[in-house]
Design a protein around this motif. Sequence first.
Motif, mmCIF file in Angstrom:
data_model
loop_
_atom_site.group_PDB
_atom_site.id
_atom_site.type_symbol
_atom_site.label_atom_id
_atom_site.label_comp_id
_atom_site.label_asym_id
_atom_site.label_seq_id
_atom_site.Cartn_x
_atom_site.Cartn_y
_atom_site.Cartn_z
ATOM 1 N N LEU A 37 0.867 -1.248 -0.018
ATOM 2 C CA LEU A 37 0.021 -0.111 0.072
ATOM 3 C C LEU A 37 0.771 1.333 -0.040
ATOM 4 C CD1 LEU A 37 -2.740 -0.978 2.627
ATOM 5 C CD2 LEU A 37 -2.606 -1.176 0.081
ATOM 6 N N ALA A 38 2.207 1.104 0.329
ATOM 7 C CA ALA A 38 2.921 2.205 0.372
ATOM 8 C C ALA A 38 3.403 2.650 -1.237
ATOM 9 C CB ALA A 38 4.329 1.839 0.902
ATOM 10 N N GLN A 39 3.215 4.023 -1.405
ATOM 11 C CA GLN A 39 3.430 4.650 -2.767
ATOM 12 C C GLN A 39 5.101 4.226 -3.244
ATOM 13 O OE1 GLN A 39 3.023 8.759 -3.051
ATOM 14 N NE2 GLN A 39 3.003 8.730 -5.313
ATOM 15 N N GLY A 40 4.930 3.591 -4.428
ATOM 16 C CA GLY A 40 6.093 3.280 -4.999
ATOM 17 C C GLY A 40 7.066 2.030 -4.289
ATOM 18 N N HIS A 41 6.223 1.265 -3.680
ATOM 19 C CA HIS A 41 6.872 0.402 -2.703
ATOM 20 C C HIS A 41 8.060 -0.714 -3.528
ATOM 21 C CE1 HIS A 41 4.034 -2.716 -4.445
ATOM 22 N NE2 HIS A 41 4.968 -3.494 -3.871
ATOM 23 N N GLU A 42 7.539 -0.802 -4.720
ATOM 24 C CA GLU A 42 8.551 -1.922 -5.494
ATOM 25 C C GLU A 42 9.638 -1.381 -6.036
ATOM 26 O OE1 GLU A 42 8.005 -5.140 -9.230
ATOM 27 O OE2 GLU A 42 6.166 -3.644 -8.585
ATOM 28 N N ALA A 43 9.654 0.034 -6.421
ATOM 29 C CA ALA A 43 10.931 0.351 -7.158
ATOM 30 C C ALA A 43 11.862 0.965 -5.661
ATOM 31 C CB ALA A 43 10.670 1.761 -7.666
ATOM 32 N N ARG A 44 11.250 1.075 -4.628
ATOM 33 C CA ARG A 44 12.047 1.621 -3.525
ATOM 34 C C ARG A 44 12.510 0.157 -2.849
ATOM 35 N NH1 ARG A 44 7.706 5.098 -0.332
ATOM 36 N NH2 ARG A 44 9.284 5.076 1.258
ATOM 37 N N LEU A 45 11.910 -0.862 -2.887
ATOM 38 C CA LEU A 45 12.656 -2.058 -2.423
ATOM 39 C C LEU A 45 13.536 -2.666 -3.399
ATOM 40 C CD1 LEU A 45 9.655 -3.991 -0.670
ATOM 41 C CD2 LEU A 45 11.421 -3.122 0.490
ATOM 42 N N THR A 46 13.272 -2.495 -4.636
ATOM 43 C CA THR A 46 14.186 -2.732 -5.629
ATOM 44 C C THR A 46 15.323 -2.395 -5.373
ATOM 45 O OG1 THR A 46 12.294 -3.540 -6.970
ATOM 46 C CG2 THR A 46 14.868 -3.555 -7.904
ATOM 47 N N SER A 47 15.545 -1.060 -5.312
ATOM 48 C CA SER A 47 16.844 -0.096 -5.076
ATOM 49 C C SER A 47 17.350 -0.582 -3.839
ATOM 50 C CB SER A 47 16.507 1.311 -5.273
ATOM 51 O OG SER A 47 17.497 2.108 -4.706
ATOM 52 N N ALA A 48 16.895 -0.648 -2.499
ATOM 53 C CA ALA A 48 17.407 -1.272 -1.476
ATOM 54 C C ALA A 48 18.033 -2.540 -1.629
ATOM 55 C CB ALA A 48 16.550 -0.823 -0.421
ATOM 56 N N ILE A 49 17.262 -3.446 -1.978
ATOM 57 C CA ILE A 49 17.756 -4.850 -1.858
ATOM 58 C C ILE A 49 18.846 -5.061 -2.870
ATOM 59 C CG2 ILE A 49 16.952 -7.149 -2.435
ATOM 60 C CD1 ILE A 49 14.204 -6.650 -1.543
ATOM 61 N N ALA A 50 18.891 -4.327 -4.218
ATOM 62 C CA ALA A 50 20.068 -4.214 -5.036
ATOM 63 C C ALA A 50 21.352 -3.627 -4.395
ATOM 64 C CB ALA A 50 19.726 -3.524 -6.265
ATOM 65 N N LYS A 51 21.297 -2.903 -3.535
ATOM 66 C CA LYS A 51 22.297 -2.573 -2.679
ATOM 67 C C LYS A 51 22.907 -3.504 -1.701
ATOM 68 C CE LYS A 51 21.347 2.475 -3.287
ATOM 69 N NZ LYS A 51 21.039 3.847 -2.383
ATOM 70 N N ALA A 52 21.987 -4.272 -1.003
ATOM 71 C CA ALA A 52 22.354 -5.208 -0.170
ATOM 72 C C ALA A 52 22.669 -6.451 -0.828
ATOM 73 C CB ALA A 52 21.099 -5.463 0.616
ATOM 74 N N ALA A 53 22.788 -6.507 -2.085
ATOM 75 C CA ALA A 53 23.280 -7.739 -2.981
ATOM 76 C C ALA A 53 24.491 -7.660 -3.031
ATOM 77 C CB ALA A 53 22.461 -7.813 -4.375
#
Length: 338
Positions: A37-53
């Motif tokens: 339900l959070a705005q832009g959740h997919e793009a924000r999570l993708t960016s954060a998880i890619a950095k952790a990768a």
Amino acid sequence: MGIIGRLFGDKRKHAPRDEEVERMVARVVGLSPRLRLAQGHEARLTSAIAKAAAHLRELVAAFPSPRALSPASWAADSYVRAFFGAADDVGPALGRSTELYTFFEQQPGLNEAFAVLGMAMNERRTLGVAQEGDVTRSDVAQTTLSFSDHQIRICAPSDAELRQEIGRRMVDQLAIEGLARMAADTSRRDDLEQERALVAARLRLLERQGVGMQSVLGGGGEVDTGELARLRVQLEENDKELQNLGSRSEALDRQLDRVCEVFADAGALIHVSARSLRLSRMNVVLPEQGADDGHTLDLEIARVPGDPPRERAFALVRVARVDVPKPRNLLDEAARLL
């Protein structure tokens, strides 16, 4: 591309989509569906998880190759000998793993499983016997190392698939930490709002002692100006903290931020350190340079986030089906003893 590249994506290729990272995003959202339900959740999570990768990729790639774990390997492998006090201790440890037994039951065609052996590592200072020249002393300070709580919780058909599963569990652990921070944020807001209501009510009671007919006729007692000033300051501080938390309409965005912060800080939350020790056959820690007959072991220690954080020694292992005893049936055991 190797297994680690397939797991976390290859940074050298700036592809618009990374299917594995997308699966990780879906895994995180599955743990907390509200994040959708959070705005832009997919793009924000993708960016954060890619950095952790990048951090997770280095961790998984650095794990040593799996070593054979069996009663027979105890005598030949200095690591297995250090992990277990005797060869007879290996079988019962394998037999206690429900996951290992279930894995073989579900994979009838496989004769070997790849798994993670996790252990608690304990150091103890004692007085022991040591040879100093021609003199044998029995009061020499020594440090002994022991391993306990042997657990095998995850298994896979191959080394590559095991490392993939380890990566998924790391993502799960970071997501759990993010959820914990979300919960703490919500709990703090609830506490502040409750505290604000109590302070405001108390403030109104005090102020009423000096207004209306009571200020003319008396009978309400003296106004405690010091208490009144203290409550006003407390109320102002409370209001500032509530403002810093934002409005409830912003709660989902704030909660998503907490999760993204965790993945951005993956290096501090999940890390593995190598510790090199020289041990005797009795697991006595020896000097790095010495005439004693010992083996140098490079131990892997993982830090597991939580409250409090924990540290566990671990090793990747290969376990043959024939070396896994059947689980004990407690009812049958009781009947046998009777």
